[in-house]
Design a protein around this motif. Structure first.
Motif, mmCIF file in Angstrom:
data_model
loop_
_atom_site.group_PDB
_atom_site.id
_atom_site.type_symbol
_atom_site.label_atom_id
_atom_site.label_comp_id
_atom_site.label_asym_id
_atom_site.label_seq_id
_atom_site.Cartn_x
_atom_site.Cartn_y
_atom_site.Cartn_z
ATOM 1 N N UNK A 1 0.824 -1.204 0.000
ATOM 2 C CA UNK A 1 0.000 0.000 0.000
ATOM 3 C C UNK A 1 0.862 1.259 0.000
ATOM 4 N N UNK A 2 0.236 2.381 -0.334
ATOM 5 C CA UNK A 2 0.847 3.694 -0.151
ATOM 6 C C UNK A 2 0.383 4.207 1.207
ATOM 7 N N UNK A 3 1.066 5.227 1.722
ATOM 8 C CA UNK A 3 0.708 5.713 3.053
ATOM 9 C C UNK A 3 0.783 7.224 3.135
ATOM 10 N N UNK A 4 -0.118 7.764 3.942
ATOM 11 C CA UNK A 4 -0.075 9.161 4.339
ATOM 12 C C UNK A 4 0.249 9.152 5.820
ATOM 13 N N UNK A 5 1.274 9.912 6.194
ATOM 14 C CA UNK A 5 1.720 9.934 7.583
ATOM 15 C C UNK A 5 1.357 11.274 8.212
ATOM 16 N N UNK A 6 0.782 11.209 9.397
ATOM 17 C CA UNK A 6 0.452 12.405 10.172
ATOM 18 C C UNK A 6 1.161 12.279 11.520
ATOM 19 N N UNK A 7 2.415 12.781 11.597
ATOM 20 C CA UNK A 7 3.099 12.738 12.889
ATOM 21 C C UNK A 7 2.465 13.722 13.865
ATOM 22 N N UNK A 8 2.689 13.486 15.132
ATOM 23 C CA UNK A 8 2.136 14.362 16.152
ATOM 24 C C UNK A 8 2.798 15.733 16.088
ATOM 25 N N UNK A 9 1.988 16.772 16.176
ATOM 26 C CA UNK A 9 2.521 18.133 16.188
ATOM 27 C C UNK A 9 3.181 18.455 17.528
ATOM 28 N N UNK A 10 2.928 17.648 18.554
ATOM 29 C CA UNK A 10 3.556 17.859 19.858
ATOM 30 C C UNK A 10 5.060 17.578 19.778
ATOM 31 N N UNK A 11 5.448 16.608 18.967
ATOM 32 C CA UNK A 11 6.863 16.289 18.748
ATOM 33 C C UNK A 11 7.306 16.939 17.436
ATOM 34 N N UNK B 1 9.497 14.506 7.943
ATOM 35 C CA UNK B 1 9.120 15.173 6.695
ATOM 36 C C UNK B 1 10.324 15.338 5.770
ATOM 37 N N UNK B 2 11.479 15.568 6.362
ATOM 38 C CA UNK B 2 12.691 15.759 5.575
ATOM 39 C C UNK B 2 13.237 14.439 5.017
ATOM 40 N N UNK B 3 13.260 13.385 5.838
ATOM 41 C CA UNK B 3 13.953 12.157 5.457
ATOM 42 C C UNK B 3 13.085 11.072 4.826
ATOM 43 N N UNK B 4 11.817 10.968 5.200
ATOM 44 C CA UNK B 4 11.001 9.859 4.695
ATOM 45 C C UNK B 4 10.668 9.942 3.201
ATOM 46 N N UNK B 5 10.210 11.073 2.684
ATOM 47 C CA UNK B 5 9.856 11.073 1.255
ATOM 48 C C UNK B 5 10.999 10.688 0.310
ATOM 49 N N UNK B 6 12.222 11.207 0.493
ATOM 50 C CA UNK B 6 13.284 10.760 -0.422
ATOM 51 C C UNK B 6 13.650 9.281 -0.223
ATOM 52 N N UNK B 7 13.482 8.787 0.996
ATOM 53 C CA UNK B 7 13.806 7.395 1.285
ATOM 54 C C UNK B 7 12.789 6.451 0.649
ATOM 55 N N UNK B 8 11.531 6.836 0.655
ATOM 56 C CA UNK B 8 10.463 5.926 0.242
ATOM 57 C C UNK B 8 9.914 6.206 -1.156
ATOM 58 N N UNK B 9 10.597 6.983 -1.938
ATOM 59 C CA UNK B 9 10.240 7.236 -3.335
ATOM 60 C C UNK B 9 8.743 7.283 -3.630
ATOM 61 N N UNK B 10 8.096 8.244 -3.048
ATOM 62 C CA UNK B 10 6.706 8.587 -3.327
ATOM 63 C C UNK B 10 5.661 7.569 -2.903
ATOM 64 N N UNK B 11 6.048 6.495 -2.191
ATOM 65 C CA UNK B 11 5.015 5.593 -1.687
ATOM 66 C C UNK B 11 4.491 6.108 -0.352
ATOM 67 N N UNK B 12 5.117 7.168 0.117
ATOM 68 C CA UNK B 12 4.754 7.730 1.423
ATOM 69 C C UNK B 12 4.700 9.233 1.287
ATOM 70 N N UNK B 13 3.718 9.836 1.905
ATOM 71 C CA UNK B 13 3.615 11.287 1.886
ATOM 72 C C UNK B 13 3.149 11.771 3.250
ATOM 73 N N UNK B 14 3.472 12.994 3.565
ATOM 74 C CA UNK B 14 3.098 13.557 4.877
ATOM 75 C C UNK B 14 2.077 14.665 4.650
ATOM 76 N N UNK B 15 1.118 14.759 5.557
ATOM 77 C CA UNK B 15 0.186 15.894 5.442
ATOM 78 C C UNK B 15 0.398 16.869 6.536
#
Length: 165
Positions: free
Chosen positions: A133-143, A151-165
């Motif tokens: 599957x593809x994934x959208x990640x919503x990390x906690x704004x508290x951290x 946001x900086x490291x995951x998208x280049x690592x996962x070549x567009x199968x993962x995105x952050x909102x």
């Protein structure tokens, strides 16, 4: 279109390419994710120190080492998990070839927690990637520092199968 809707649309577009169905692609994504923990351990630990005052050793023990083990488990078993499995035949299916074939379903939303931001966010991501599957990640704004690192490291690592909102 809102930022959240754009993230979901990007993830759907990535999934619809069909690239994530390939087992080799999934394994490559998982190995890239594992490599991220090794190569960026210092940056991850620094963000965790700023957000939660966790030590580098604590970050490794409670956040990343377990994830590396999850990735190893997924890579080791992925081919058997994705293989078709026969099912019991009955009178109606006696002449048919019947089996269960696991298929990815689409886009997964992963909502992270503030207290274990890597472990609680990345563990379900590993499962989503392993399932194709593809994934959208919503990390906690508290951290916030950790969310920025993700946001900086995951998208280049996962070549567009993962995105952050």
């Amino acid at each position: 279109m809102s930022r959240e809707q754009q993230a979901v649309a990007r993830a759907r577009k990535a999934f619809e390419t069909g690239r994530s169905k390939c087992l080799d692609y999934r394994i490559l994504q998982l190995e890239s994710l594992k490599r991220l923990f090794t190569e960026k351990q210092k940056e991850i630990a620094d963000a965790m120190k700023k957000d939660l005052n966790k030590s580098e050793v604590g970050t490794q023990m409670y956040e990343t080492l377990g994830l590396e083990g999850e990735i190893d488990l997924a890579v080791k078993n992925l081919k058997s998990w994705a293989a078709p499995r026969p099912v019991e035949k009955n009178l109606l299916t006696i002449a048919d070839a019947v089996y269960i074939r696991p298929e990815p379903l689409g886009v997964v939303l992963v909502i992270g927690a503030w207290n274990y931001p890597w472990a609680v966010t990345i563990q379900p991501l590993i499962g989503a990637i392993a399932a194709g599957n593809a994934a959208v990640i919503k990390p906690s704004e508290v951290s916030g520092h950790t969310a920025k690192i993700m946001e900086e490291f995951l998208p280049p690592t996962l070549t567009k199968s993962c995105t952050r909102w």
